[in-house]
Design an enzyme around this catalytic site. Structure first.
Site, PDB file in Angstrom:
ATOM      1  N   ASP A 290       4.713  -8.769  -0.533  1.00  0.00           N
ATOM      2  CA  ASP A 290       5.139  -7.450  -0.092  1.00  0.00           C
ATOM      3  C   ASP A 290       4.710  -7.327   1.380  1.00  0.00           C
ATOM      4  O   ASP A 290       3.928  -8.143   1.883  1.00  0.00           O
ATOM      5  CB  ASP A 290       4.458  -6.378  -0.950  1.00  0.00           C
ATOM      6  CG  ASP A 290       4.792  -4.971  -0.501  1.00  0.00           C
ATOM      7  OD1 ASP A 290       5.979  -4.695  -0.250  1.00  0.00           O
ATOM      8  OD2 ASP A 290       3.860  -4.162  -0.351  1.00  0.00           O
TER       9      ASP A 290
ATOM     10  N   ASP B 128       4.516  -3.740   3.603  1.00  0.00           N
ATOM     11  CA  ASP B 128       3.790  -2.520   3.970  1.00  0.00           C
ATOM     12  C   ASP B 128       2.627  -2.271   3.014  1.00  0.00           C
ATOM     13  O   ASP B 128       2.811  -2.184   1.802  1.00  0.00           O
ATOM     14  CB  ASP B 128       4.745  -1.330   3.966  1.00  0.00           C
ATOM     15  CG  ASP B 128       5.809  -1.462   5.042  1.00  0.00           C
ATOM     16  OD1 ASP B 128       5.447  -1.449   6.231  1.00  0.00           O
ATOM     17  OD2 ASP B 128       6.991  -1.596   4.696  1.00  0.00           O
TER      18      ASP B 128
ATOM     19  N   ASP C 143       0.611  -4.573  -3.455  1.00  0.00           N
ATOM     20  CA  ASP C 143      -0.405  -3.521  -3.423  1.00  0.00           C
ATOM     21  C   ASP C 143      -0.054  -2.327  -4.293  1.00  0.00           C
ATOM     22  O   ASP C 143      -0.938  -1.556  -4.671  1.00  0.00           O
ATOM     23  CB  ASP C 143      -0.614  -3.030  -1.983  1.00  0.00           C
ATOM     24  CG  ASP C 143       0.595  -2.285  -1.445  1.00  0.00           C
ATOM     25  OD1 ASP C 143       0.518  -1.061  -1.246  1.00  0.00           O
ATOM     26  OD2 ASP C 143       1.633  -2.934  -1.221  1.00  0.00           O
TER      27      ASP C 143
END
Length: 224
Positions: free
Chosen positions: A8, A10, A167
């Site tokens: 991922d 961001d 995240d």
């Protein structure tokens, strides 16, 4: 165990979520319709259309949302002074270790391909990645598995050969539903325990992943 890594962006590779969130919160206050941080974090990891729909609901109307979006973009997408979102702890060292072990890497992000390329080029790691899959290239955003399936396909790997790093709750779900093992590294919002239970393992930050590279990716390196 694995022969490819998918990340991922961001909140995982770059510390962008806080800046973006704070910009939306500041603009919403300017417009008299303040967004609470606890509400904003619900959009993290979702596709751009989903984020916009949820933000419009938080702001109370589509016209207010459009004005807020204009102001946010003016701040975050300045052509003369764009923000540089720094790499998160451990990212550079982990990517270096994967490159040295000949492990192909990809990005699977809810952000657009343009934003992925722009943000990662500003911090000097774009060239590390062999493939990019953006949220604007799939019909449904995370937690739908499409963006992860696309990233694995562009690497020429089966999902079972890939290890993802995420995240957010939606990101963990997306990777899991794509059949990809996922390392959870929570940022602004820790996923619920039942979601964390789907992960291959959980780390506080990517610094903790570096020592695991020989064990997690050794067989992948031999096959590369």
């Amino acid at each position: 165990m694995f022969s490819a890594a998918i990340f991922d962006m961001d909140g995982l590779l770059i510390d962008s979520e806080r800046t973006i969130m704070n910009t939306w919160i500041d603009v919403s206050r300017e417009l008299g319709t303040p967004i609470r941080p606890v509400d904003y974090v619900e959009i993290i990891g979702r596709s751009l259309p989903e984020c916009h729909a949820m933000l419009a609901e938080m702001l109370g109307s589509r016209p207010i949302f459009q004005e807020a979006l204009t102001r946010v973009r003016r701040t975050l997408q300045s052509p003369t002074n764009p923000p540089v979102y720094p790499l998160k702890p451990g990212v550079k060292a982990l990517l270096d270790a994967l490159v040295q072990t000949a492990i192909p890497c990809a990005v699977a992000s809810s952000s657009s391909r343009y934003e992925i390329a722009s943000r990662l080029s500003r911090v000097g790691v774009l060239d590390v990645f062999d493939a990019i899959a953006g949220g604007d290239e799939v019909a449904r955003g995370k937690p739908d598995p499409a963006v992860y399936a696309l990233a694995a396909s562009r690497l020429g790997k089966a999902p079972s050969q890939c290890l993802a790093f995420e995240d957010s709750e939606n990101g963990v779900l997306a990777a899991h539903r794509a059949g990809i093992s996922v390392v959870a590294v929570p940022d602004l919002k820790r996923p619920p325990d039942e979601i964390m239970g789907l992960s291959f393992t959980t780390l506080d930050n990517l610094d903790r992943a570096i020592d695991h590279v020989p064990a997690w990716f050794e067989m992948g390196a031999l096959a590369a």
